[in-house]
Motif scaffolding. Sequence first.
Motif, PDB file in Angstrom:
ATOM      1  N   GLY A 152     -11.289  -5.254   5.088  1.00 45.37           N
ATOM      2  CA  GLY A 152     -11.434  -3.980   4.404  1.00 45.37           C
ATOM      3  C   GLY A 152     -10.370  -3.743   3.353  1.00 45.37           C
ATOM      4  N   ILE A 153      -9.508  -4.721   3.087  1.00 45.36           N
ATOM      5  CA  ILE A 153      -8.434  -4.567   2.108  1.00 45.36           C
ATOM      6  C   ILE A 153      -8.503  -5.729   1.132  1.00 45.36           C
ATOM      7  CG2 ILE A 153      -5.940  -4.398   1.775  1.00 45.36           C
ATOM      8  CD1 ILE A 153      -5.724  -3.322   4.580  1.00 45.36           C
ATOM      9  N   THR A 154      -8.561  -5.441  -0.145  1.00 46.55           N
ATOM     10  CA  THR A 154      -8.679  -6.486  -1.149  1.00 46.55           C
ATOM     11  C   THR A 154      -7.350  -7.207  -1.322  1.00 46.55           C
ATOM     12  OG1 THR A 154      -8.053  -5.047  -2.983  1.00 46.55           O
ATOM     13  CG2 THR A 154     -10.380  -5.065  -2.353  1.00 46.55           C
ATOM     14  N   VAL A 155      -7.399  -8.343  -2.018  1.00 50.45           N
ATOM     15  CA  VAL A 155      -6.186  -9.114  -2.270  1.00 50.45           C
ATOM     16  C   VAL A 155      -5.171  -8.270  -3.041  1.00 50.45           C
ATOM     17  CG1 VAL A 155      -5.241 -11.132  -3.451  1.00 50.45           C
ATOM     18  CG2 VAL A 155      -7.402 -11.311  -2.217  1.00 50.45           C
ATOM     19  N   GLY A 161      -0.417  -1.643  -2.498  1.00 52.56           N
ATOM     20  CA  GLY A 161      -1.296  -0.666  -1.880  1.00 52.56           C
ATOM     21  C   GLY A 161      -1.238   0.682  -2.565  1.00 52.56           C
ATOM     22  N   ASN A 162      -1.781   1.682  -1.902  1.00 53.89           N
ATOM     23  CA  ASN A 162      -1.679   3.060  -2.340  1.00 53.89           C
ATOM     24  C   ASN A 162      -1.625   3.924  -1.089  1.00 53.89           C
ATOM     25  OD1 ASN A 162      -4.410   3.439  -1.433  1.00 53.89           O
ATOM     26  ND2 ASN A 162      -5.133   2.631  -3.395  1.00 53.89           N
ATOM     27  N   ARG A 163      -1.562   5.235  -1.264  1.00 54.56           N
ATOM     28  CA  ARG A 163      -1.404   6.115  -0.114  1.00 54.56           C
ATOM     29  C   ARG A 163      -2.570   5.974   0.857  1.00 54.56           C
ATOM     30  NH1 ARG A 163       2.520   7.961   2.950  1.00 54.56           N
ATOM     31  NH2 ARG A 163       2.102  10.014   3.864  1.00 54.56           N
ATOM     32  N   GLU A 164      -3.766   5.898   0.341  1.00 53.76           N
ATOM     33  CA  GLU A 164      -4.941   5.806   1.193  1.00 53.76           C
ATOM     34  C   GLU A 164      -4.925   4.521   2.018  1.00 53.76           C
ATOM     35  OE1 GLU A 164      -9.590   5.353   0.242  1.00 53.76           O
ATOM     36  OE2 GLU A 164      -8.680   7.196  -0.510  1.00 53.76           O
ATOM     37  N   ARG A 203      -3.201  -5.358   6.261  1.00 52.92           N
ATOM     38  CA  ARG A 203      -1.851  -4.944   5.911  1.00 52.92           C
ATOM     39  C   ARG A 203      -1.791  -4.730   4.411  1.00 52.92           C
ATOM     40  NH1 ARG A 203       2.190  -9.985   6.532  1.00 52.92           N
ATOM     41  NH2 ARG A 203       3.535  -8.270   5.909  1.00 52.92           N
ATOM     42  N   THR A 204      -0.666  -4.239   3.925  1.00 52.92           N
ATOM     43  CA  THR A 204      -0.563  -3.971   2.490  1.00 52.92           C
ATOM     44  C   THR A 204       0.881  -4.123   2.032  1.00 52.92           C
ATOM     45  OG1 THR A 204      -1.144  -2.380   0.741  1.00 52.92           O
ATOM     46  CG2 THR A 204      -0.199  -1.483   2.756  1.00 52.92           C
ATOM     47  N   ASN A 205       1.077  -4.171   0.704  1.00 50.89           N
ATOM     48  CA  ASN A 205       2.405  -4.323   0.092  1.00 50.89           C
ATOM     49  C   ASN A 205       3.125  -5.550   0.643  1.00 50.89           C
ATOM     50  OD1 ASN A 205       2.141  -1.916  -1.464  1.00 50.89           O
ATOM     51  ND2 ASN A 205       2.660  -0.715   0.352  1.00 50.89           N
ATOM     52  N   MET A 206       2.434  -6.690   0.621  1.00 50.73           N
ATOM     53  CA  MET A 206       3.009  -7.921   1.158  1.00 50.73           C
ATOM     54  C   MET A 206       4.056  -8.526   0.235  1.00 50.73           C
ATOM     55  SD  MET A 206      -0.507  -9.578   2.678  1.00 50.73           S
ATOM     56  CE  MET A 206       0.267 -11.119   3.149  1.00 50.73           C
ATOM     57  N   LYS A 207       4.076  -8.115  -1.011  1.00 47.52           N
ATOM     58  CA  LYS A 207       5.059  -8.634  -1.963  1.00 47.52           C
ATOM     59  C   LYS A 207       6.359  -7.864  -1.808  1.00 47.52           C
ATOM     60  CE  LYS A 207       4.748  -7.370  -6.222  1.00 47.52           C
ATOM     61  NZ  LYS A 207       4.249  -7.188  -7.600  1.00 47.52           N
ATOM     62  N   LYS A 208       7.438  -8.568  -1.504  1.00 47.24           N
ATOM     63  CA  LYS A 208       8.733  -7.897  -1.395  1.00 47.24           C
ATOM     64  C   LYS A 208       9.154  -7.361  -2.754  1.00 47.24           C
ATOM     65  CE  LYS A 208      10.929  -9.879   2.664  1.00 47.24           C
ATOM     66  NZ  LYS A 208      12.231 -10.324   3.208  1.00 47.24           N
ATOM     67  N   ARG A 209       9.826  -6.213  -2.726  1.00 46.44           N
ATOM     68  CA  ARG A 209      10.197  -5.578  -3.983  1.00 46.44           C
ATOM     69  C   ARG A 209      11.429  -4.717  -3.787  1.00 46.44           C
ATOM     70  NH1 ARG A 209       4.911  -3.242  -5.150  1.00 46.44           N
ATOM     71  NH2 ARG A 209       4.252  -4.496  -3.381  1.00 46.44           N
ATOM     72  N   VAL A 216       3.900   4.582   0.267  1.00 53.68           N
ATOM     73  CA  VAL A 216       4.837   5.044   1.291  1.00 53.68           C
ATOM     74  C   VAL A 216       5.669   6.171   0.693  1.00 53.68           C
ATOM     75  CG1 VAL A 216       6.716   4.426   2.851  1.00 53.68           C
ATOM     76  CG2 VAL A 216       4.931   2.756   2.331  1.00 53.68           C
ATOM     77  N   GLU A 217       5.686   7.318   1.345  1.00 53.06           N
ATOM     78  CA  GLU A 217       6.369   8.488   0.809  1.00 53.06           C
ATOM     79  C   GLU A 217       7.682   8.751   1.534  1.00 53.06           C
ATOM     80  OE1 GLU A 217       3.641  11.735   1.027  1.00 53.06           O
ATOM     81  OE2 GLU A 217       2.300  10.925  -0.525  1.00 53.06           O
TER      82      GLU A 217
END
Length: 671
Positions: A152-155, A161-164, A203-209, A216-217
Amino acid sequence: MGGGPGLNTVPNSNRIDKSRVLDVKPLRSLEPVFPNANQGPPFVCCPPFGPFTSGFSPFFPFGASQSSHYTPDLNQTENPSPAFVPPLRSFREPTVSNGPSSSGGLSGSKRGYGRPKGSTNLKKKEKKAVNKGPGSPASRQEESSNQNFDSGITVAEREDGNREIVLSVLARFDAVKRRLNQLLDAKHATFKSAGALMSRGVRTNMKKRVGSVPGVEVGDIFYFRIEMCLVGLHMQTMAGIDYLIVKGGSEEDPLATSIVSSGHYDDDAEDPDSLIYSGQGGNADKNRQASDQKLERGNLALERSLRNSNTVRVIRGVRDVTSQNTKIYIYDGLFSIKESWVEKGKSGCNTFKYKLARLPGQPPAFAVWKSVQKWREGLITRTGLILPDLTSGAESVPVSLINDVDDDRGPAYFTYISTLKYSESFRPTHPTVACTCRNSCAPGNLNCSCIRRNEGDLPYVNGTLVSRRPMIYECGPTCPCNASCKSKIVQTGLKLRLEVFKTENRGWGLRSWDPIRAGSFICEYAGELKDKAKLSQEDEEDEYIFDTSRAYNPFRWNYEPALVEEYTSEETLEEFDLPSPLVISAKSFGNVARFMNHSCSPNVLWQPVVYECNGESFIHIAFFAIRHIPPLTELTYDYGFSCTNGTGAGSSVCGKRKCLCGYDKCRGSFS
């Protein structure tokens, strides 16, 4: 001091020069890669709050492929790696009597909660025939598990990611974890749940930054470090410093991305605008004594971040006031590293120290936590306090009345009641059936009438709701099980420290001093039961009406059976169709629930619950948290809408009042 003299060791700190930045050669770092897995049974899902594509309500499929970006190594913990999740039993082996049901309740599942249909007292040969052979639950589960799994999550969403997406990942993790705890009482259910999601790309935001993380708020709270890993906030399940490797010319430099200040070191965590953080390493354990910290890995990354002036995400760990054995992690925003030095720690060994300052202009997070703590301890007075307890003792926990916005001294008069008020004209539709358990009701024990009515399971685990159902049945006062029975949650009343407060533009609202864990009970909707067929024009204009017959935006909150490798022949229902509409007015008689405002993206859901009162069973409407809710966050739920001539949600004729929830996909109105 291990390692001998040199640049990669801590110098003698008898005389400290805090202005000197340590210059060392960077260390290379191996990046552990989580197993790449695109296996598992298919399922359909959706983000918990929509939107929903045409033709699908409430679920729709997504397409995705596995990302090859960096993922964390869960083997850093002492817990087993969740990379492999063993198949769960497809149904709980019940304890069944040979006699007929004394309550007339179900002897098995009617909606497919992972149990085979039919009689629960099958002979062994019959059970073997049911569970084996073509078309059987076991063969269908094996067949479905060999098909591709749709996360359910695209590459792109896995990388950014986003909030949703963040809320969806956290909701799905929590749903799976609750189900695993319910099925197995698993000691390591948290890591098994994380493994189930990670191995399938949920999962999301797999790229470290460096810097903020999409979706994420500041102020978000987490009950497990693995939750932060799943959404890319902090990708270390144990280490307090996370970092990435930056290539510069022929060398590689580590840069810190985030730190967790959890109180294990000598961190100074009292000032919400600054933090003195201790480096990692050098701690004593059962095999060795404490030693000097070394300038390597996370410590080196913090030094490089100081030199490069890059920001670092700070997560603060605090004790949960509602459960002293639980730690909560608060994302406190971006900080800059101001200076570093070396000093003697409590163990007598050299320890790295880093001073961080919070960047201005960010929403308060840890500061809110500290303020609530001071109110609770009576160290400072709550600004805008009108009444310390508007319930006048009707609740076991006081509910404050607060206005720090204008001169309004309180809402219109009403009589406070703590539960639903049934009139004589309304008779219970559910007969009272007491169980025969002497201690606590046990899941899978179909000799227990209350367990049978809940389809073989306890509806709660660790005090939280496992799944939404058309009806949940709690043990009542006539049940001989003890007062601490895990089936008694809603009837025990308020446990959270709530306050009614004046909002900027939506009248009075409700929020909590305490953090609220996803699935936790908040309160029930108390008021007077009304006959929908006899509602007057005045009743139609009642702003405190709760009506179960309204239409509600669908969303997914329950666990997905495929994620726990559990066979189910039918979907677990989340839409409620009560035998007759339940209409409650809290205008003249009510409780704190009457102050909860509407939102098109709510953090609270409602659930019908039946429990006994004065020897008769009544339906109650209970509110539970959809997700983890930080302190002083407004509590909201979906009021629903009534479309007379429109085509659905968002239509100009859906709802009588304009919605001011502020959600970017707000439907515009509500009833």
